[in-house]
Design a protein around this motif. Structure first.
Motif, PDB file in Angstrom:
ATOM      1  N   ARG A  83       0.831  -1.212   0.000  1.00 15.80           N
ATOM      2  CA  ARG A  83       0.000   0.000   0.000  1.00 15.80           C
ATOM      3  C   ARG A  83       0.867   1.265   0.000  1.00 15.80           C
ATOM      4  N   PHE A 135       0.115   4.563  -7.641  1.00 13.63           N
ATOM      5  CA  PHE A 135      -1.317   4.378  -7.494  1.00 13.63           C
ATOM      6  C   PHE A 135      -1.747   4.796  -6.103  1.00 13.63           C
ATOM      7  N   SER A 136      -2.831   5.546  -6.030  1.00 16.98           N
ATOM      8  CA  SER A 136      -3.309   5.939  -4.720  1.00 16.98           C
ATOM      9  C   SER A 136      -4.817   5.885  -4.666  1.00 16.98           C
ATOM     10  N   LEU A 137      -5.314   5.510  -3.502  1.00 19.05           N
ATOM     11  CA  LEU A 137      -6.760   5.482  -3.333  1.00 19.05           C
ATOM     12  C   LEU A 137      -7.263   6.781  -2.730  1.00 19.05           C
ATOM     13  N   ASN A 138      -6.319   7.630  -2.288  1.00 19.14           N
ATOM     14  CA  ASN A 138      -6.749   8.869  -1.652  1.00 19.14           C
ATOM     15  C   ASN A 138      -7.142   9.868  -2.722  1.00 19.14           C
ATOM     16  N   ILE A 139      -8.440   9.981  -2.964  1.00 12.51           N
ATOM     17  CA  ILE A 139      -8.867  10.808  -4.083  1.00 12.51           C
ATOM     18  C   ILE A 139      -8.921  12.277  -3.716  1.00 12.51           C
ATOM     19  N   SER A 140      -8.658  12.607  -2.460  1.00 12.18           N
ATOM     20  CA  SER A 140      -8.784  14.006  -2.081  1.00 12.18           C
ATOM     21  C   SER A 140      -7.479  14.629  -1.590  1.00 12.18           C
ATOM     22  N   ALA A 167      -5.154   9.499  -9.775  1.00  7.45           N
ATOM     23  CA  ALA A 167      -6.385   8.920 -10.305  1.00  7.45           C
ATOM     24  C   ALA A 167      -6.654   9.444 -11.706  1.00  7.45           C
ATOM     25  N   PHE A 222      -3.390   8.411   6.286  1.00  9.02           N
ATOM     26  CA  PHE A 222      -4.197   7.798   5.230  1.00  9.02           C
ATOM     27  C   PHE A 222      -3.698   6.398   4.845  1.00  9.02           C
ATOM     28  N   ASP A 237     -12.956  12.874   2.261  1.00  7.92           N
ATOM     29  CA  ASP A 237     -13.607  13.727   1.256  1.00  7.92           C
ATOM     30  C   ASP A 237     -14.980  13.162   0.885  1.00  7.92           C
ATOM     31  N   SER A 281     -10.714   4.707  -7.858  1.00  4.35           N
ATOM     32  CA  SER A 281      -9.621   5.561  -8.336  1.00  4.35           C
ATOM     33  C   SER A 281      -9.527   5.635  -9.844  1.00  4.35           C
TER      34      SER A 281
END
Lengths: 191, 147
Positions: A157, A174-179, A188, B18, B82, B145
């Motif tokens: 991760r 790659f990241s799942l943190n879209i904000s 993304a 995160f 978010d 994503s």
């Protein structure tokens, strides 16, 4: 040739370029990788839990181990195949990523773990069932396995959050943190 | 009107928060999905033939539940980073629908069939549906994503 050049050669291989540049193939492979972790990773946890006496106590260790062995092997093959495709298709970014290297080192330790505990634990599960108490060596093997596998998943991760000093070298894979702030969040969109 | 400052959320301001939350999310999802998959393999007749599916549900149930609780709490934390973007993300909405379906299925039909003495066809059908539902959830997670 330098490591950078070799890495670039690898990711330039035809189908790896395709994976990197395609819209759906990359997330599809990533999803399979993750789904395999969920299904088969859980089986690894279960084997360790059984040895530690945390679950399935009525079922002998040899039974749990024997029943899950083939499935774990299948899962491992899928997991590694998908993981290799993901890593090699982005080799430019991966080769210098400390979390990737740490993950690979931990995987190597999994092999060492298997060899070290083969005779005393994993190849000897019937004796574990006969023992009046679970031998300490088996518990050590189980705890080590838990630590290694959780470490591997976590490093996997974290690969996405490493930012090389030289921005041109690449963005997080790659990241799942879209904000999150741009360095992470634009991934993304960047696909 | 209440204004929610995203930057005040530690998940957005602390660089460790995160990814660490995600690690908990992934590990606990492996825990609960793996445990359910054991029961599914039994229902499909592919493993643990000496145990009944009901016995396996009993043996794994607590871990499944523990995993689900951690998955949902960590998931809500990730969501809090978010909320508006997640709600407007079709991948996220699909994932939530699949997750709710999977949880409902798991604690109703799946459980009932595991504890009864199902005919092989019913058992296999329920095992397959359960496995597919649970596998689709991480797919939805990745899709967040990419949509």
């Amino acid at each position: 040739m330098s490591v950078a050049e070799i890495s670039h050669q690898i990711q330039s291989i035809g189908f790896l370029t395709y994976i990197r540049e395609s819209g759906y193939t990359y997330p599809m492979i990533l999803s399979i990788h993750l789904a395999t972790i969920a299904v088969f990773g859980g089986m690894i946890l279960m084997t360790d839990f059984r040895i530690l006496g945390w679950a399935m106590r009525e079922v002998p260790v040899s039974e749990v181990y024997g029943q899950l062995r083939r499935w774990k092997q299948l899962g491992f093959v899928i997991m590694v195949t998908m993981g290799l495709l993901l890593a090699t298709s982005e080799m430019d970014k991966y080769y210098g990523n400390p979390y990737f290297l740490m993950k690979m080192s931990l995987l190597l330790l999994v092999a060492v773990h298997a060899i070290v505990f083969r005779k005393s634990v994993y190849g000897n599960t019937e004796a574990l069932d006969r023992a009046p108490q679970m031998p300490a060596v088996a518990k050590v093997a189980a705890i080590t396995s838990l630590v290694l596998w959780i470490g591997i998943a976590s490093c996997g991760r974290w690969i996405a959050y490493y930012e090389p000093k030289d921005k041109d070298k690449g963005k997080p894979a790659f990241s799942l943190n879209i904000s999150a702030p741009p360095a992470v969040a634009d991934v993304a969109l960047w696909k | 009107m209440l204004i929610y400052d995203l930057n005040a959320n530690p998940l957005n301001s602390n660089e460790w928060a995160f990814p660490l939350t995600e690690c908990f999310h992934i590990t606990s999802s492996a825990l609960s999905i793996g445990m359910i998959a054991l029961v599914d393999l039994r229902l499909l007749g592919l493993a643990f033939k000496r145990q009944t599916a009901g016995q396996l549900v009993k043996d794994t149930g607590l871990w499944t539940l523990a995993g689900l609780i951690i998955v949902i709490i960590s998931g809500l934390l990730i969501f809090s980073s978010d909320p508006i973007r997640y709600i407007n993300n079709s991948g996220y909405v699909d994932k939530m629908i699949l997750l709710v379906l999977a949880i409902i299925f798991n604690y109703t039909i799946h459980r009932k069939v595991a504890f009864s003495n199902p005919s092989p066809i019913v058992a296999k059908l329920v095992g397959a549906i359960s496995l597919l539902l649970w596998i689709s959830v991480p797919f939805g997670g990745i899709w967040i994503s990419f949509v």
